[in-house]
Scaffold this motif. Sequence first.
Motif, PDB file in Angstrom:
ATOM      1  N   GLY A 127       8.579 -18.017 -13.712  1.00 43.61           N
ATOM      2  CA  GLY A 127       8.930 -17.152 -14.839  1.00 43.61           C
ATOM      3  C   GLY A 127       9.038 -15.704 -14.417  1.00 43.61           C
ATOM      4  N   LYS A 128       8.903 -14.824 -15.372  1.00 41.18           N
ATOM      5  CA  LYS A 128       8.954 -13.377 -15.122  1.00 41.18           C
ATOM      6  C   LYS A 128       7.717 -12.737 -15.736  1.00 41.18           C
ATOM      7  N   GLU A 129       7.389 -11.523 -15.261  1.00 40.50           N
ATOM      8  CA  GLU A 129       6.233 -10.801 -15.795  1.00 40.50           C
ATOM      9  C   GLU A 129       6.679  -9.775 -16.830  1.00 40.50           C
ATOM     10  N   LEU A 130       5.721  -9.325 -17.627  1.00 40.88           N
ATOM     11  CA  LEU A 130       6.029  -8.298 -18.634  1.00 40.88           C
ATOM     12  C   LEU A 130       5.915  -6.894 -18.032  1.00 40.88           C
ATOM     13  N   ARG A 131       5.031  -6.745 -17.052  1.00 39.29           N
ATOM     14  CA  ARG A 131       4.765  -5.420 -16.480  1.00 39.29           C
ATOM     15  C   ARG A 131       6.046  -4.738 -15.999  1.00 39.29           C
ATOM     16  N   GLY A 132       6.152  -3.465 -16.338  1.00 40.03           N
ATOM     17  CA  GLY A 132       7.300  -2.684 -15.884  1.00 40.03           C
ATOM     18  C   GLY A 132       8.514  -2.798 -16.791  1.00 40.03           C
ATOM     19  N   ASN A 133       8.478  -3.745 -17.729  1.00 41.87           N
ATOM     20  CA  ASN A 133       9.604  -3.888 -18.657  1.00 41.87           C
ATOM     21  C   ASN A 133       9.510  -2.871 -19.794  1.00 41.87           C
ATOM     22  N   THR A 134      10.662  -2.588 -20.391  1.00 42.97           N
ATOM     23  CA  THR A 134      10.678  -1.694 -21.550  1.00 42.97           C
ATOM     24  C   THR A 134      10.485  -2.504 -22.826  1.00 42.97           C
ATOM     25  N   ILE A 135       9.689  -1.960 -23.737  1.00 42.71           N
ATOM     26  CA  ILE A 135       9.537  -2.570 -25.065  1.00 42.71           C
ATOM     27  C   ILE A 135       9.749  -1.486 -26.120  1.00 42.71           C
ATOM     28  N   GLY A 136      10.553  -1.804 -27.112  1.00 41.27           N
ATOM     29  CA  GLY A 136      10.827  -0.871 -28.204  1.00 41.27           C
ATOM     30  C   GLY A 136      10.171  -1.369 -29.474  1.00 41.27           C
ATOM     31  N   PHE A 154      -0.426  -4.252 -20.650  1.00 42.61           N
ATOM     32  CA  PHE A 154       0.486  -5.068 -19.845  1.00 42.61           C
ATOM     33  C   PHE A 154       1.301  -4.209 -18.861  1.00 42.61           C
ATOM     34  N   GLY A 155       1.118  -2.901 -18.924  1.00 43.14           N
ATOM     35  CA  GLY A 155       1.867  -2.027 -18.014  1.00 43.14           C
ATOM     36  C   GLY A 155       3.341  -1.938 -18.376  1.00 43.14           C
ATOM     37  N   MET A 156       3.645  -2.069 -19.652  1.00 47.68           N
ATOM     38  CA  MET A 156       5.047  -1.963 -20.076  1.00 47.68           C
ATOM     39  C   MET A 156       5.395  -0.505 -20.373  1.00 47.68           C
ATOM     40  N   ILE A 157       6.684  -0.210 -20.411  1.00 47.19           N
ATOM     41  CA  ILE A 157       7.139   1.143 -20.762  1.00 47.19           C
ATOM     42  C   ILE A 157       7.514   1.075 -22.247  1.00 47.19           C
ATOM     43  N   THR A 158       6.767   1.821 -23.048  1.00 52.00           N
ATOM     44  CA  THR A 158       6.842   1.617 -24.498  1.00 52.00           C
ATOM     45  C   THR A 158       7.574   2.747 -25.209  1.00 52.00           C
ATOM     46  N   SER A 172       0.638   9.901 -29.289  1.00 54.90           N
ATOM     47  CA  SER A 172      -0.788   9.693 -29.015  1.00 54.90           C
ATOM     48  C   SER A 172      -1.123   8.206 -28.850  1.00 54.90           C
ATOM     49  N   SER A 173      -0.197   7.332 -29.224  1.00 52.86           N
ATOM     50  CA  SER A 173      -0.410   5.896 -28.980  1.00 52.86           C
ATOM     51  C   SER A 173       0.152   5.484 -27.618  1.00 52.86           C
ATOM     52  N   GLY A 174       0.638   6.445 -26.858  1.00 51.45           N
ATOM     53  CA  GLY A 174       1.127   6.147 -25.509  1.00 51.45           C
ATOM     54  C   GLY A 174       2.580   5.709 -25.465  1.00 51.45           C
ATOM     55  N   ALA A 175       3.295   5.866 -26.591  1.00 50.82           N
ATOM     56  CA  ALA A 175       4.709   5.457 -26.605  1.00 50.82           C
ATOM     57  C   ALA A 175       5.611   6.687 -26.573  1.00 50.82           C
ATOM     58  N   SER A 186      19.195   0.650 -27.131  1.00 51.56           N
ATOM     59  CA  SER A 186      19.905   0.862 -25.863  1.00 51.56           C
ATOM     60  C   SER A 186      18.939   0.895 -24.695  1.00 51.56           C
ATOM     61  N   LYS A 187      17.723   1.377 -24.946  1.00 48.06           N
ATOM     62  CA  LYS A 187      16.778   1.583 -23.841  1.00 48.06           C
ATOM     63  C   LYS A 187      15.911   0.363 -23.548  1.00 48.06           C
ATOM     64  N   CYS A 188      15.696  -0.498 -24.545  1.00 51.55           N
ATOM     65  CA  CYS A 188      14.613  -1.487 -24.412  1.00 51.55           C
ATOM     66  C   CYS A 188      15.093  -2.916 -24.246  1.00 51.55           C
ATOM     67  N   ARG A 189      14.563  -3.560 -23.210  1.00 50.32           N
ATOM     68  CA  ARG A 189      14.877  -4.977 -22.984  1.00 50.32           C
ATOM     69  C   ARG A 189      14.214  -5.838 -24.057  1.00 50.32           C
ATOM     70  N   TYR A 190      12.977  -5.496 -24.414  1.00 51.89           N
ATOM     71  CA  TYR A 190      12.302  -6.164 -25.522  1.00 51.89           C
ATOM     72  C   TYR A 190      12.328  -5.224 -26.725  1.00 51.89           C
ATOM     73  N   VAL A 191      12.644  -5.745 -27.905  1.00 50.63           N
ATOM     74  CA  VAL A 191      12.490  -4.955 -29.134  1.00 50.63           C
ATOM     75  C   VAL A 191      11.674  -5.791 -30.117  1.00 50.63           C
ATOM     76  N   SER A 192      10.615  -5.187 -30.659  1.00 48.96           N
ATOM     77  CA  SER A 192       9.749  -5.886 -31.601  1.00 48.96           C
ATOM     78  C   SER A 192       9.855  -5.224 -32.973  1.00 48.96           C
ATOM     79  N   LEU A 193      10.092  -6.037 -33.999  1.00 49.69           N
ATOM     80  CA  LEU A 193      10.383  -5.515 -35.345  1.00 49.69           C
ATOM     81  C   LEU A 193       9.124  -5.476 -36.215  1.00 49.69           C
ATOM     82  N   HIS A 194       8.911  -4.344 -36.885  1.00 47.44           N
ATOM     83  CA  HIS A 194       7.683  -4.207 -37.690  1.00 47.44           C
ATOM     84  C   HIS A 194       7.901  -3.481 -39.012  1.00 47.44           C
ATOM     85  N   MET A 195       9.104  -3.622 -39.559  1.00 49.91           N
ATOM     86  CA  MET A 195       9.349  -2.972 -40.857  1.00 49.91           C
ATOM     87  C   MET A 195       9.198  -3.987 -41.993  1.00 49.91           C
TER      88      MET A 195
END
Length: 306
Positions: A127-136, A154-158, A172-175, A186-195
């Motif tokens: 498989g693949k790891e999450l570390r280093g990936n972008t998450i939006g 996870f060491g992701m770029i948030t 202040s949440s590190g994002a 455009s920037k994120c390989r992973y996008v997580s929806l929270h609306m």
Amino acid sequence: MKILVATEKAFAPAAIEQIREVVISEGHKLVLLENYKSTAEFLSAVKDADALIVRSDLVTPEILSAAEKLRIVVRAGAGYDNIDLAACTEHGIVAMNTPGQNSNAVAELVFGLMLYHARGAFSGKTGKELRGNTIGIHAFGHVGKYVAAISRGFGMITYAYDPFVHDNVIVSSGAKVCRSAEELYSKCRYVSLHMPANSSTVKSIGYDLLFRMPPDAVLINSARKEIINEEDLIRVFNDRPDFSYLADIEPDCRAVFDEKFKGRFVFTAKKMGAQTEEANINAGIAAARQIVDYFKTGNEKFRINK
Ligand code: 3PG
């Protein structure tokens, strides 16, 4: 007062015990309608209830009309798209939710889905790891904040986008702050929806946003199926064989996914983001406390209808 818990998807037993303690300690009575199968059961149970605790259960004008004594309904959870707020107001019923109480559970499931997908559905394949990936993080409320915190581990770029939240909260949440949804996607390989699902978000996630995501894009939806434009999602899946969709609420077009997109989606068997004992306890107790407090002092802090 009679406090009814009406849950088509029952709380964990430990949560019911703690809800009962709160209710009884203030001299009220707890009545349970769990795992009900028909609206008729709900209509009959709510008839003489003074207060009502629900989860995603539909609180319709029909339910509210049947509830002759009802004074307060509390959604033990965050999203209240299941409650007809205007009808509550019409009937003079106070509606509340319990924001933040089940958010960590939802955020943990987001990463469960991501890991399961990234590791080939735990098949043993490479498989693949999450570390280093972008998450939006699209919408930075309670769940979004927990997702940001976990993504750091996870060491992701948030990145995050939320026009209603001050930059400081995101930073202040590190994002990193995005100025538009377009920038986030455009920037994120992973996008997580929270609306939430409301008139401005329903069908708002469509082709234009999704198609612009980087290679091997993954959309994660632990919010509501209604926020996705499903015709557009199918178009994106047809046009981009590298696109995946992980959801805690299967789309209405599930049959199309089963037929055409095997291996590119994960859908939970039943909406389960908030389905942990801890989340049930937190949200259930908060709901019970809000009700007894309302009866005792008239506190309307978490009121969601006008
Ligand atoms: C919420 O809005 O709080 C979550 O979607 C949880 O919903 P549930 O109580 O139906 O699990």
